[in-house]
Design a protein around this motif. Structure first.
Motif, PDB file in Angstrom:
ATOM      1  N   GLU A 198      55.451  45.000  46.597  1.00  8.84           N
ATOM      2  CA  GLU A 198      54.593  45.724  47.137  1.00  8.84           C
ATOM      3  C   GLU A 198      54.933  47.090  47.558  1.00  8.84           C
ATOM      4  OE1 GLU A 198      50.174  45.309  48.978  1.00  8.84           O
ATOM      5  OE2 GLU A 198      51.571  44.469  47.294  1.00  8.84           O
TER       6      GLU A 198
ATOM      7  N   ARG B 244      55.350  49.281  44.548  1.00 14.57           N
ATOM      8  CA  ARG B 244      54.176  49.632  43.602  1.00 14.57           C
ATOM      9  C   ARG B 244      53.333  50.719  44.539  1.00 14.57           C
ATOM     10  NH1 ARG B 244      51.926  44.633  44.234  1.00 14.57           N
ATOM     11  NH2 ARG B 244      53.146  43.993  42.559  1.00 14.57           N
TER      12      ARG B 244
ATOM     13  N   THR C 225      40.442  54.251  41.565  1.00 11.40           N
ATOM     14  CA  THR C 225      40.522  52.840  41.296  1.00 11.40           C
ATOM     15  C   THR C 225      41.250  52.299  40.043  1.00 11.40           C
ATOM     16  OG1 THR C 225      38.473  52.632  40.220  1.00 11.40           O
ATOM     17  CG2 THR C 225      38.370  52.276  42.519  1.00 11.40           C
TER      18      THR C 225
ATOM     19  N   GLN D  17      44.145  53.324  39.186  1.00 10.02           N
ATOM     20  CA  GLN D  17      45.560  53.242  39.304  1.00 10.02           C
ATOM     21  C   GLN D  17      45.951  51.865  40.012  1.00 10.02           C
ATOM     22  OE1 GLN D  17      48.032  56.517  41.067  1.00 10.02           O
ATOM     23  NE2 GLN D  17      46.574  58.021  40.830  1.00 10.02           N
ATOM     24  N   PRO D  18      46.787  51.134  39.213  1.00  9.51           N
ATOM     25  CA  PRO D  18      47.318  49.676  40.004  1.00  9.51           C
ATOM     26  C   PRO D  18      47.827  49.919  41.008  1.00  9.51           C
ATOM     27  CG  PRO D  18      47.893  50.206  37.427  1.00  9.51           C
ATOM     28  CD  PRO D  18      47.320  51.135  38.061  1.00  9.51           C
ATOM     29  N   ALA D  19      48.527  50.977  41.629  1.00 13.47           N
ATOM     30  CA  ALA D  19      49.000  51.067  42.891  1.00 13.47           C
ATOM     31  C   ALA D  19      48.140  51.202  43.880  1.00 13.47           C
ATOM     32  CB  ALA D  19      50.044  51.996  42.920  1.00 13.47           C
TER      33      ALA D  19
ATOM     34  N   LYS E 140      35.473  51.270  36.005  1.00 10.54           N
ATOM     35  CA  LYS E 140      35.699  49.953  35.823  1.00 10.54           C
ATOM     36  C   LYS E 140      35.591  48.879  36.742  1.00 10.54           C
ATOM     37  CE  LYS E 140      39.619  50.900  32.481  1.00 10.54           C
ATOM     38  NZ  LYS E 140      40.900  50.635  32.114  1.00 10.54           N
TER      39      LYS E 140
ATOM     40  N   ALA F 219      38.196  46.749  38.393  1.00 10.40           N
ATOM     41  CA  ALA F 219      39.214  47.661  39.265  1.00 10.40           C
ATOM     42  C   ALA F 219      38.640  47.933  40.765  1.00 10.40           C
ATOM     43  CB  ALA F 219      39.390  49.052  38.595  1.00 10.40           C
TER      44      ALA F 219
ATOM     45  N   ARG G 265      38.709  44.621  42.853  1.00  9.03           N
ATOM     46  CA  ARG G 265      39.936  44.054  43.595  1.00  9.03           C
ATOM     47  C   ARG G 265      40.294  44.946  44.701  1.00  9.03           C
ATOM     48  NH1 ARG G 265      44.784  47.105  41.253  1.00  9.03           N
ATOM     49  NH2 ARG G 265      43.931  48.834  40.394  1.00  9.03           N
TER      50      ARG G 265
END
Length: 243
Positions: free
Chosen positions: A9, A12, A90, A92-94, A117, A120, A123
Motif C-alpha cells: 500500500e 502504491r 480516478t 490512477q490505480p494509486a 470509468k 474506477a 472503488r
C-alpha cells in the motif's frame, strides 16, 4: 493489515502522479479550508478544459508524492481537507492508497470527478467525504464537449453510483455558450433535480487557456438571468461561478 500488505500500500501511494498543488482554497470543498492535488491524466478532451497540461498521463513539473506528504504534515491543524482533482484522478490505480494516507494524516477527503470509468469511481467512493461531480451535459449532448463517443452514458451512470453511495456531493456543469444554450441547460438542470441532486453549480467558462482555443469568447445570453432565478428555486443550493 499484515506487513507485506502495508508495504505494498505504501509503495502504491507513491506512484500517484500529481501535476500540481494548490496550497489553499476555500471554494473547492464547500465550507472547508482545503488544498487541491491536481492528478495527472484524463481520457476525455473537453474543449473548454482550462487545465490542458493535465490531460497527458505523463508531464514535466510533477510534484513528487513525498513532497505532498511533507507539505500536508506541515499543514496539520491548519487545513481541513485535501481535494483530489485533475485531470481525472480516478483513472490512477494509486488513488485509493493515496486517499488512505491522507486520511491517516487527519484530513477529510474531497474528490473532483466526471466518473469517466464508473468502476474506477466505485472503488474510491467509500474513501470520500465529499465529491464535486462534473456532469458534462445531457447524455445525448456530452460527446460534443468531451470528444468521446459514449461519454454521456458513463457520465450519467457514474452519477447514479454517486447518488446511491450516500456520499455528500454537488453537481457542477461548465458552460461555454458556444456549446450550450439556456434551453439545454434548463433541461439538464431539471433532469438532475428529478434524479435527486440537491446542490448544483454552473461554472461559466472564460476565454483564455482552453484546450480548443477556437471556442473563443461567448457572452452570457440575456435570458440567462431568468434561468438563474429558476435554478435557485429548483435546487436546495445553487451557485453561479466563473472558472
Amino acid at each position: 493489515m499484515n506487513a507485506s500488505c502495508s508495504r505494498s500500500e505504501h509503495l502504491r501511494e507513491f506512484s500517484l502522479k500529481v501535476g500540481g498543488l494548490l496550497p489553499l482554497t476555500t471554494i473547492d470543498y464547500p465550507d472547508h479550508i482545503a488544498c487541491v492535488l491536481f492528478c495527472q491524466g484524463c481520457a476525455w478532451r473537453c474543449r473548454y478544459c482550462h487545465n490542458p497540461e493535465l490531460i497527458r498521463a505523463q508531464a514535466e513539473g510533477a510534484v513528487a508524492w513525498h513532497e505532498v506528504v511533507a507539505f500536508l504534515r506541515k499543514r496539520q491543524g491548519l487545513l481541513q481537507a485535501v481535494v483530489f482533482s485533475g485531470g481525472e484522478a480516478t483513472l490512477q490505480p494509486a488513488l485509493p492508497a493515496a486517499m488512505r494516507r491522507v486520511r491517516q494524516l487527519g484530513f477529510k477527503i474531497g474528490l473532483h470527478s466526471a466518473g469517466i470509468k464508473p468502476n474506477a469511481l466505485r472503488r474510491v467512493l467509500p474513501l470520500c467525504d465529499w465529491v464535486g461531480f462534473d456532469i458534462k451535459a445531457l447524455e445525448e449532448d456530452a460527446a460534443l464537449i468531451t470528444g468521446v463517443s459514449g461519454s454521456g452514458r458513463v457520465n450519467w451512470e457514474s452519477l447514479e453510483l454517486l447518488i446511491a453511495s450516500g456520499v455528500d456531493f454537488e453537481c457542477r456543469t461548465t458552460v461555454h455558450w458556444h456549446l450550450f444554450d439556456c434551453q439545454r441547460l434548463q433541461r439538464l438542470a431539471e433532469r438532475l433535480a428529478a434524479v435527486g441532486v440537491q446542490r448544483f453549480a454552473v461554472q461559466l467558462a472564460r476565454p483564455g487557456r482552453m484546450l480548443d482555443p477556437t471556442l473563443g469568447n461567448a457572452p452570457t445570453p440575456a435570458e440567462a438571468i431568468e434561468l438563474w432565478s429558476y435554478l435557485r428555486q429548483l435546487f436546495a443550493r445553487f451557485e453561479l461561478r466563473d472558472i
